[in-house]
Scaffold this motif. Structure first.
Motif, PDB file in Angstrom:
ATOM      1  N   ARG A  87      50.402  16.189  38.564  1.00  0.00           N
ATOM      2  CA  ARG A  87      49.111  16.759  38.113  1.00  0.00           C
ATOM      3  C   ARG A  87      48.471  15.854  37.216  1.00  0.00           C
ATOM      4  N   ALA A  88      49.157  15.162  36.211  1.00  0.00           N
ATOM      5  CA  ALA A  88      48.563  14.420  35.112  1.00  0.00           C
ATOM      6  C   ALA A  88      48.034  13.004  35.511  1.00  0.00           C
ATOM      7  N   ILE A  89      48.282  12.508  36.721  1.00  0.00           N
ATOM      8  CA  ILE A  89      47.985  11.179  37.291  1.00  0.00           C
ATOM      9  C   ILE A  89      46.391  11.656  38.179  1.00  0.00           C
ATOM     10  N   GLU A  90      45.470  10.715  37.884  1.00  0.00           N
ATOM     11  CA  GLU A  90      44.438  10.626  38.520  1.00  0.00           C
ATOM     12  C   GLU A  90      43.969   9.248  38.894  1.00  0.00           C
ATOM     13  N   PRO A  91      43.228   9.150  39.936  1.00  0.00           N
ATOM     14  CA  PRO A  91      42.880   7.884  40.530  1.00  0.00           C
ATOM     15  C   PRO A  91      42.416   6.724  39.552  1.00  0.00           C
ATOM     16  N   GLY A  92      43.071   5.645  39.533  1.00  0.00           N
ATOM     17  CA  GLY A  92      42.672   4.634  38.709  1.00  0.00           C
ATOM     18  C   GLY A  92      43.620   4.584  37.307  1.00  0.00           C
ATOM     19  N   GLU A 140      56.136   6.636  46.442  1.00  0.00           N
ATOM     20  CA  GLU A 140      55.098   7.394  47.261  1.00  0.00           C
ATOM     21  C   GLU A 140      54.329   8.211  46.635  1.00  0.00           C
ATOM     22  N   ARG A 141      54.947   9.089  45.594  1.00  0.00           N
ATOM     23  CA  ARG A 141      54.093   9.989  45.190  1.00  0.00           C
ATOM     24  C   ARG A 141      52.893   9.284  44.048  1.00  0.00           C
ATOM     25  N   LEU A 142      53.286   8.237  43.437  1.00  0.00           N
ATOM     26  CA  LEU A 142      52.475   7.656  42.668  1.00  0.00           C
ATOM     27  C   LEU A 142      51.126   7.008  43.669  1.00  0.00           C
ATOM     28  N   GLN A 143      51.652   6.488  44.950  1.00  0.00           N
ATOM     29  CA  GLN A 143      50.605   5.983  45.573  1.00  0.00           C
ATOM     30  C   GLN A 143      49.677   7.076  46.132  1.00  0.00           C
ATOM     31  N   ASN A 144      50.362   8.148  46.399  1.00  0.00           N
ATOM     32  CA  ASN A 144      49.439   9.156  47.002  1.00  0.00           C
ATOM     33  C   ASN A 144      48.659   9.711  45.805  1.00  0.00           C
ATOM     34  N   LYS A 145      48.853   9.721  44.704  1.00  0.00           N
ATOM     35  CA  LYS A 145      47.901   9.988  43.527  1.00  0.00           C
ATOM     36  C   LYS A 145      46.645   8.915  43.342  1.00  0.00           C
ATOM     37  N   LYS A 146      47.060   7.821  43.941  1.00  0.00           N
ATOM     38  CA  LYS A 146      46.177   6.651  43.842  1.00  0.00           C
ATOM     39  C   LYS A 146      45.860   5.931  42.397  1.00  0.00           C
ATOM     40  N   ALA A 147      47.243   5.867  41.810  1.00  0.00           N
ATOM     41  CA  ALA A 147      47.524   5.101  40.665  1.00  0.00           C
ATOM     42  C   ALA A 147      46.840   3.643  40.777  1.00  0.00           C
ATOM     43  N   ARG A 148      46.306   3.056  39.931  1.00  0.00           N
ATOM     44  CA  ARG A 148      45.870   1.698  40.152  1.00  0.00           C
ATOM     45  C   ARG A 148      47.109   0.739  39.777  1.00  0.00           C
TER      46      ARG A 148
END
Length: 507
Positions: A87-92, A140-148
């Motif tokens: 929940r704390a991670i946003e795209p980029g 996978e979770r970090l990829q799904n959150k679109k972390a840069r």
């Protein structure tokens, strides 16, 4: 294109690190979750994983990360903590995940073991899989959150935790399997190579609170001008050299799928060299980015330095020092304020020195400000040791102290009473609310689905009278049980506790 723009900015002397550039183009923020598991119930306990997580948390805060620290996570807590991280991670964003604890490889896949993992034996690999966290799933979770940028660090390469004398262990050796099939934008570091085990200490005399890998990696992260690859390379060399001194093979490894160079601490050292290289056609003028302060690299920890614990009470703060060596006297002062003061002596003899035992505690006023406590002591030979700096952060110390109390007194979170009906009291939770971000309750349901409203916490006066707050609630007479779940201020989540209304007072 990104690499080209990075070279242009470096040549102009405008680069203060990748994070500065990314913040303009992607509104990037830095988010981190660090997990340390020591207190395993069914497999051998660990000594330094929690300390490693705390050290990494402090290091990442210096690097501008929003940090969640989670300790001694069982399976359900670990899952909830990962959800909070999601929940704390946003795209980029730049996402950093650090894990210290038991890890285990099954059929080429790595599993992170929660504290309640069962003591499996031969043929029960599925039991371990179901009870653990798959490392690839974190990616996978970090990829799904679109972390840069996703950075994963595992200090989990220890011996097979399921080995038992007289039994056949779950199939698997020490260490973890390599993670070579990483998606773009992911960088992972392991504290030891495939099938190697990582050292917690170099010898019985090594009193450093952190593992050999974490103490080294944390220092290297703070070195200005090093990109992630350089940090990993320098850590690998230093750890390998230290392990060689005790004839142990430990060579940390990293797997790099980054598109860009990533600098977490300051600008690239070779910015001047980049300026000297033939440049691309001059770009349009770019406004200079604000300078980034470079964190100070901590000095090597002294092996005989004391540690401190802090406790808040009505009169202020109690600070208790712990020393590895016998002491003949202890003195202290707040850094930069006056002479050292003796702590005095207790009415007891130290069997190691046959002399009176120095008082290991001091008191600070309730309004004591954050600062550094300098401590020194006289060793058994009569020599003065120190002074040693100990960081005092009242807010962090209060949260840690109150959380410890809540964990130890979880059976007292709720209490029931018969008085003109059935009442439930929240007095205990409200007393220690400064450690709680959110409390959720459920009435006759195992899923806490209501937010419990609590008065705000005043960190300057955490023991302020809360008698005006609503400490109780009337329940339907037919209520059989209640469930409670706490989200602590560090972002970790408690177990769901169940309280039966049959355990009630009639007074």
């Amino acid at each position: 294109m990104i690499r080209r723009m990075f070279r242009i900015l470096a040549a102009l002397g405008l680069v203060a690190g990748l994070s500065g550039f990314a913040s303009v183009a992607h509104a990037e923020k830095r988010v981190a979750l660090v997990v340390g598991n020591n207190d395993y119930k069914n497999v051998p306990k660990l000594l330094k994983a929690v300390n490693d997580a705390r050290t990494m948390g402090d290091t990442l805060k210096q690097l501008g990360f929003q940090v969640m620290v989670a300790e001694n996570q069982n399976r359900q807590q670990f899952t909830e903590t990962l959800l909070a991280f999601d929940r704390a991670i946003e795209p980029g964003d730049t996402a950093f995940f650090f894990y210290a604890g038991h890890g285990f490889e099954i059929a080429g896949q790595n599993y992170l073991l929660p504290t309640d993992v069962p003591a499996a034996t031969e043929g029960q690999e599925e039991l371990v899989r179901d009870a653990s966290i798959l490392a690839d799933r974190v990616v996978e979770r970090l990829q799904n959150k679109k972390a840069r940028t996703s950075i994963l660090v595992f200090d989990a390469c220890r011996n097979n935790p399921f080995e038992r004398s007289g039994t056949r262990a779950v199939a698997g050796g020490g260490g973890l399997a390599p993670m070579t099939q990483l998606p773009e934008g992911v960088f992972s570091v392991f504290s030891a190579g495939p099938r190697q085990t990582a050292l917690d200490r170099l010898s019985n005399d090594d009193a450093n609170p952190n593992s050999v890998f974490t103490r080294t990696f944390a220092r290297e992260l703070l070195q200005p001008g090093e990109n992630l690859v350089q940090v990993a390379q320098h850590t690998r060399r230093l750890v390998s050299e230290m392990a060689d001194t005790v004839k142990h093979k430990q060579v940390p490894v990293y797997f790099d799928q980054m598109v860009d160079d990533v600098f977490l601490s300051g600008a690239a050292k070779d910015a001047a060299a980049a300026a000297a290289r033939p440049a691309d056609p001059p770009p349009q003028k770019v406004a200079a980015l604000p300078p980034v302060s470079v964190p100070r690299v901590p000095k090597e920890e002294t092996t005989n330095a004391p540690i401190a614990s802090f406790s808040r009470h009505n009169g202020g703060w109690s600070v208790t020092f712990s020393f590895a060596d016998p002491t003949l006297g202890v003195s202290w002062r707040m850094a930069g304020s006056g002479d050292f003061r003796e702590t005095g002596f207790m009415d007891a003899l130290d069997p190691r020195t046959r002399k009176r035992m120095p008082n290991p505690s001091i008191e600070l006023p309730p309004d004591a400000q954050a600062g550094t406590i300098e401590v020194r002591y006289v060793d058994a030979s009569g020599d003065m040791q120190g002074p040693f700096p100990i960081k005092f952060d009242p807010e962090a110390a209060l949260i840690r102290d109150y959380r410890k109390i809540l964990d130890m007194t979880s059976t007292s979170w709720l209490s029931f009473r018969e008085f003109n009906g059935l009442l439930v009291y929240y007095s205990h939770l409200i007393s220690y609310r400064c450690a709680i971000r959110e409390a959720r309750i459920g009435i006759d349901t195992a899923v806490p689905n209501q937010v419990l409203k609590m008065p705000p916490c005043d960190m300057r006066d955490p023991l302020a009278d809360s008698s005006r707050s609503l400490l109780y609630q009337k329940l339907p007479p037919s209520t059989q049980f209640m469930s409670v779940e706490l989200t602590y201020r560090d972002g970790s989540v408690s177990e769901i506790k169940t309280f039966r209304t049959s355990n009630r007072s009639n007074n």
